[in-house]
Design a protein around this motif. Structure first.
Motif, short mmCIF file in Angstrom:
data_model
loop_
_atom_site.label_atom_id
_atom_site.label_comp_id
_atom_site.label_asym_id
_atom_site.label_seq_id
_atom_site.Cartn_x
_atom_site.Cartn_y
_atom_site.Cartn_z
N PRO A 1 0.79 -1.24 0.00
CA PRO A 1 0.00 0.00 0.00
C PRO A 1 0.82 1.30 0.00
CG PRO A 1 -1.00 -1.59 1.47
CD PRO A 1 0.32 -2.18 1.02
N ALA A 2 1.99 1.31 0.62
CA ALA A 2 2.79 2.54 0.66
C ALA A 2 3.78 2.66 -0.50
CB ALA A 2 3.55 2.61 1.99
N CYS A 3 3.77 1.70 -1.40
CA CYS A 3 4.73 1.70 -2.51
C CYS A 3 4.35 2.77 -3.54
CB CYS A 3 4.75 0.34 -3.19
SG CYS A 3 5.75 0.27 -4.69
N PRO A 4 5.29 3.63 -3.90
CA PRO A 4 5.04 4.60 -4.98
C PRO A 4 5.26 3.91 -6.34
CG PRO A 4 7.22 4.95 -4.07
CD PRO A 4 6.60 3.83 -3.28
N LEU A 5 4.31 3.08 -6.73
CA LEU A 5 4.47 2.21 -7.89
C LEU A 5 4.82 2.96 -9.17
CD1 LEU A 5 4.41 -0.65 -9.01
CD2 LEU A 5 1.94 -0.42 -9.27
N GLU A 6 4.09 4.01 -9.49
CA GLU A 6 4.39 4.75 -10.72
C GLU A 6 5.80 5.33 -10.69
OE1 GLU A 6 1.51 7.56 -12.09
OE2 GLU A 6 -0.15 6.21 -11.67
N GLU A 7 6.20 5.83 -9.54
CA GLU A 7 7.54 6.39 -9.40
C GLU A 7 8.62 5.30 -9.58
OE1 GLU A 7 9.84 8.19 -5.59
OE2 GLU A 7 7.88 9.08 -6.02
N GLU A 8 8.39 4.14 -9.00
CA GLU A 8 9.33 3.03 -9.16
C GLU A 8 9.43 2.59 -10.62
OE1 GLU A 8 11.44 1.34 -6.98
OE2 GLU A 8 11.02 3.10 -5.78
N LEU A 9 8.29 2.50 -11.30
CA LEU A 9 8.30 2.12 -12.72
C LEU A 9 9.04 3.16 -13.56
CD1 LEU A 9 4.77 0.62 -13.29
CD2 LEU A 9 6.96 -0.54 -13.61
N ARG A 10 8.77 4.43 -13.31
CA ARG A 10 9.47 5.48 -14.05
C ARG A 10 10.98 5.35 -13.86
NH1 ARG A 10 5.22 8.90 -12.13
NH2 ARG A 10 3.85 9.41 -13.86
N MET B 1 12.74 2.65 -13.02
CA MET B 1 13.27 1.43 -13.64
C MET B 1 13.24 1.48 -15.16
SD MET B 1 11.91 -1.71 -11.35
CE MET B 1 12.94 -2.37 -10.06
N LEU B 2 12.20 2.10 -15.70
CA LEU B 2 12.02 2.09 -17.15
C LEU B 2 12.53 3.35 -17.85
CD1 LEU B 2 8.37 0.74 -17.31
CD2 LEU B 2 10.46 -0.51 -17.85
N ASP B 3 12.59 4.43 -17.10
CA ASP B 3 12.98 5.72 -17.67
C ASP B 3 12.07 6.07 -18.84
OD1 ASP B 3 14.43 8.10 -17.79
OD2 ASP B 3 15.80 7.28 -19.30
N VAL B 4 10.74 5.88 -18.64
CA VAL B 4 9.74 6.23 -19.66
C VAL B 4 8.54 6.86 -18.98
CG1 VAL B 4 10.36 4.37 -21.25
CG2 VAL B 4 8.56 4.00 -19.56
N ASP B 5 7.69 7.49 -19.78
CA ASP B 5 6.43 8.03 -19.30
C ASP B 5 5.42 6.90 -19.29
OD1 ASP B 5 4.08 9.32 -18.73
OD2 ASP B 5 4.08 10.54 -20.57
N ILE B 6 5.07 6.41 -18.11
CA ILE B 6 4.16 5.26 -18.03
C ILE B 6 2.70 5.65 -18.17
CG2 ILE B 6 5.75 3.88 -16.68
CD1 ILE B 6 3.87 4.50 -14.27
N THR B 7 2.42 6.93 -18.31
CA THR B 7 1.03 7.32 -18.49
C THR B 7 0.58 7.20 -19.95
OG1 THR B 7 1.65 9.65 -18.75
CG2 THR B 7 1.08 8.89 -16.52
N ALA B 8 1.54 7.05 -20.86
CA ALA B 8 1.21 6.85 -22.27
C ALA B 8 0.65 5.43 -22.44
CB ALA B 8 2.44 7.05 -23.14
N PRO B 9 -0.25 5.20 -23.38
CA PRO B 9 -0.82 3.86 -23.57
C PRO B 9 0.26 2.81 -23.80
CG PRO B 9 -1.98 5.50 -24.90
CD PRO B 9 -0.78 6.18 -24.30
N GLU C 1 2.64 1.63 -22.01
CA GLU C 1 4.00 1.98 -21.65
C GLU C 1 4.37 1.46 -20.26
OE1 GLU C 1 6.54 3.60 -23.32
OE2 GLU C 1 5.27 3.28 -25.05
N ALA C 2 3.75 0.41 -19.79
CA ALA C 2 4.10 -0.15 -18.49
C ALA C 2 4.33 -1.64 -18.64
CB ALA C 2 2.98 0.11 -17.48
N VAL C 3 5.19 -2.16 -17.83
CA VAL C 3 5.48 -3.58 -17.84
C VAL C 3 4.96 -4.17 -16.53
CG1 VAL C 3 7.27 -5.35 -17.83
CG2 VAL C 3 7.50 -3.31 -19.26
N VAL C 4 4.15 -5.19 -16.61
CA VAL C 4 3.66 -5.88 -15.43
C VAL C 4 3.92 -7.36 -15.62
CG1 VAL C 4 1.70 -6.34 -13.96
CG2 VAL C 4 1.86 -4.14 -15.15
N HIS C 5 4.75 -7.93 -14.75
CA HIS C 5 5.07 -9.36 -14.82
C HIS C 5 4.71 -10.03 -13.53
CE1 HIS C 5 8.15 -8.23 -17.97
NE2 HIS C 5 7.18 -8.83 -18.57
#
Length: 109
Positions: free
Chosen positions: A84-93, A95-103, A105-109
């Motif tokens: 619950p306290a994980c800043p998921l979008e921030e962590e993805l940004r 790790m990926l160095d991309v804008d994850i808000t674009a369609p 543009e996120a990786v979920v495994h």
């Protein structure tokens, strides 16, 4: 950047398909690993061996269970524990160095 999205779940395939049917975009995943279909569940090693057939080592694995993230790291994935306290979008940004808000543009495994 050509990022693919894979779902790796302990849900039954029927439940997952019913959930996906409710999404506007339909099936959003490039690949699926479903425990009931492979007869192995997270955090069992076999689950991650099958996942590696769909997603290469170094892929990002996200899960709400810390033990599953630990097992994923042992198998060669980078992982994010989505508590619950994980800043998921921030962590993805980060790790990926991309804008994850674009369609798609996120990786979920």
């Amino acid at each position: 950047k050509g990022i693919k999205v894979c779902v790796a779940t302990n849900f039954f395939s029927e439940w997952l398909e019913a959930l996906l049917a409710t999404l506007d975009g339909g099936d959003i995943f490039d690949a699926k690993v479903i425990s009931a279909e492979i007869k192995a569940a997270k955090p069992e090693r076999r689950f991650y061996e099958v996942l590696l057939e769909k997603a290469p080592k170094g892929s990002i694995f996200i899960d709400d269970q810390e033990r599953n993230c630990d097992a994923a790291r042992e198998a060669g994935f980078r992982s994010i524990w989505a508590h619950p306290a994980c800043p998921l979008e921030e962590e993805l940004r980060r790790m990926l160095d991309v804008d994850i808000t674009a369609p798609r543009e996120a990786v979920v495994h």
